[in-house]
Design a protein around this motif. Sequence first.
Motif, short mmCIF file in Angstrom:
data_model
loop_
_atom_site.label_atom_id
_atom_site.label_comp_id
_atom_site.label_asym_id
_atom_site.label_seq_id
_atom_site.Cartn_x
_atom_site.Cartn_y
_atom_site.Cartn_z
N GLU A 87 4.21 -8.36 24.57
CA GLU A 87 4.70 -7.44 23.51
C GLU A 87 3.93 -7.72 22.66
N GLY A 88 3.60 -6.66 21.78
CA GLY A 88 3.05 -6.90 20.41
C GLY A 88 2.76 -5.59 19.76
N ILE A 89 2.20 -5.45 18.79
CA ILE A 89 1.81 -4.10 18.07
C ILE A 89 0.53 -4.03 17.48
N TYR A 90 0.27 -2.74 17.29
CA TYR A 90 -1.14 -2.42 16.66
C TYR A 90 -1.71 -3.41 15.86
N GLY A 91 -3.00 -3.50 16.29
CA GLY A 91 -3.81 -4.56 15.24
C GLY A 91 -3.64 -6.05 15.90
N TYR A 123 3.05 -1.44 10.03
CA TYR A 123 1.88 -0.66 9.85
C TYR A 123 1.49 -0.59 8.52
N PRO A 124 -0.07 -0.52 8.48
CA PRO A 124 -0.77 -0.55 7.25
C PRO A 124 -0.48 0.92 6.50
N GLY A 125 0.30 1.01 5.16
CA GLY A 125 0.64 2.04 4.63
C GLY A 125 2.11 2.21 4.92
N GLY A 126 2.75 1.49 5.57
CA GLY A 126 4.18 1.54 5.95
C GLY A 126 4.67 2.50 7.11
N TRP A 127 5.99 2.81 7.26
CA TRP A 127 6.46 3.50 8.18
C TRP A 127 6.38 4.87 8.13
N ASP A 128 6.26 5.58 6.87
CA ASP A 128 5.86 6.86 6.98
C ASP A 128 4.51 7.23 7.20
N ALA A 129 3.32 6.40 6.97
CA ALA A 129 2.12 6.58 7.32
C ALA A 129 2.01 6.32 8.80
#
Length: 302
Positions: A130-134, A269-275
């Motif tokens: 498991e992990g996320i972007y980056g 996420y860089p820039g947050g959830w909306d980005a």
Amino acid sequence: MKIFLLFSLIAVSFGYELNKTYAGDTFLDGFYFFHQKDPNHGTVQYVDAEIARILGLTTVVNGKVKISVDSTNAYPDDGRPSVRIHSHDRYNDGLFIFDIDHMPVGPGTWPAFWFCGDSWPANGEIDVLEGIYGKTENNQALHTTDNCTMPLDASIFKGHWTKGPQGKITNDCYVNAPGQGGSGCSITSENGLFGIPFNAAGGGVFAFEWIRESSMKIWIFKRGNPNPDNWGKPEAYYTIGPLCPANHFNDHEIIINCNLCGDWAGGAYPGGWDACNEIVRNNPAAFNETYWLINSLKYYSL
Ligand SMILES: *[C@@H]1O[C@H](CO)[C@@H](O)[C@H](O)[C@H]1NC(C)=O
Ligand SMILES: *[C@@H]1O[C@H](CO)[C@@H](O)[C@H](O)[C@H]1NC(C)=O
Ligand SMILES: *[C@@H]1O[C@H](CO)[C@@H](O)[C@H](O)[C@H]1NC(C)=O
């Protein structure tokens, strides 16, 4: 192939026997498609088997199972189509060898290969991959009800205890353990075993050994540098016993999915959830590497 044979030999030497193979054209026969709303608030639509096939999200390429996120269309008002599958069979122990050439990467991605019982968290959750972007480290974790803690000794595994929000070591598997931000008992692997560097090495093998009354161990071998003669210390080692009785983990389905944004990958996420939502909804080309390429998943039993 050679690696694989060696894995099998070692498995046999410990008394394991090959019990079930999920691979190739019959891989999906072992699973059902979860196609409800994502419980983790992702910008994702988990589709059923038929839509997955029509969108070309589940294919077999040279005998390898390819499971993708849609990378063709924009979804300005909805989540991006993805796949979340659960095994029909349920497990309480054994040795699981997940051999993949590629895991999903791309903006806002949150792929996982994990085990979970009904009535979460009463029957537990085991996150093997498991992990996320980056991220370039794998995040192993257990999630349970109260009264399941791990010895602090980190010398028995290669990874390290993940630190909670206030720097607290996260060795308590209870989902509401104070100071852990819902992490469960979480171990961060060595660097390079997740995401882009893992794929660049041609993938590799995640090995999960679940010995019901004593331990859960996870090893990760990149394709380039396996050392199957000597598995050595695992990346993650969870001790099952008086401090965390085996009955926290019951009748688990194997789950493979790729979430997008949501509680973990959206917030981080860089820039947050909306980005995150913006790129996931409107930029299909960014998801051309967001796929699993699976050689096989093998289950060995004693
Ligand atoms: C395969 O695994 C199942 C479930 O763990 C077990 O009940 C069964 O006895 C195993 N079969 C063999 C041939 O080992
Ligand atoms: C955990 O242990 C405490 C103390 O023994 C007990 O009161 C509580 O009921 C236990 N919780 C669960 C979920 O079993
Ligand atoms: C995905 O797109 C990037 C950027 O255009 C490209 O470099 C890469 O080769 C593509 N990957 C695949 C699998 O098509």
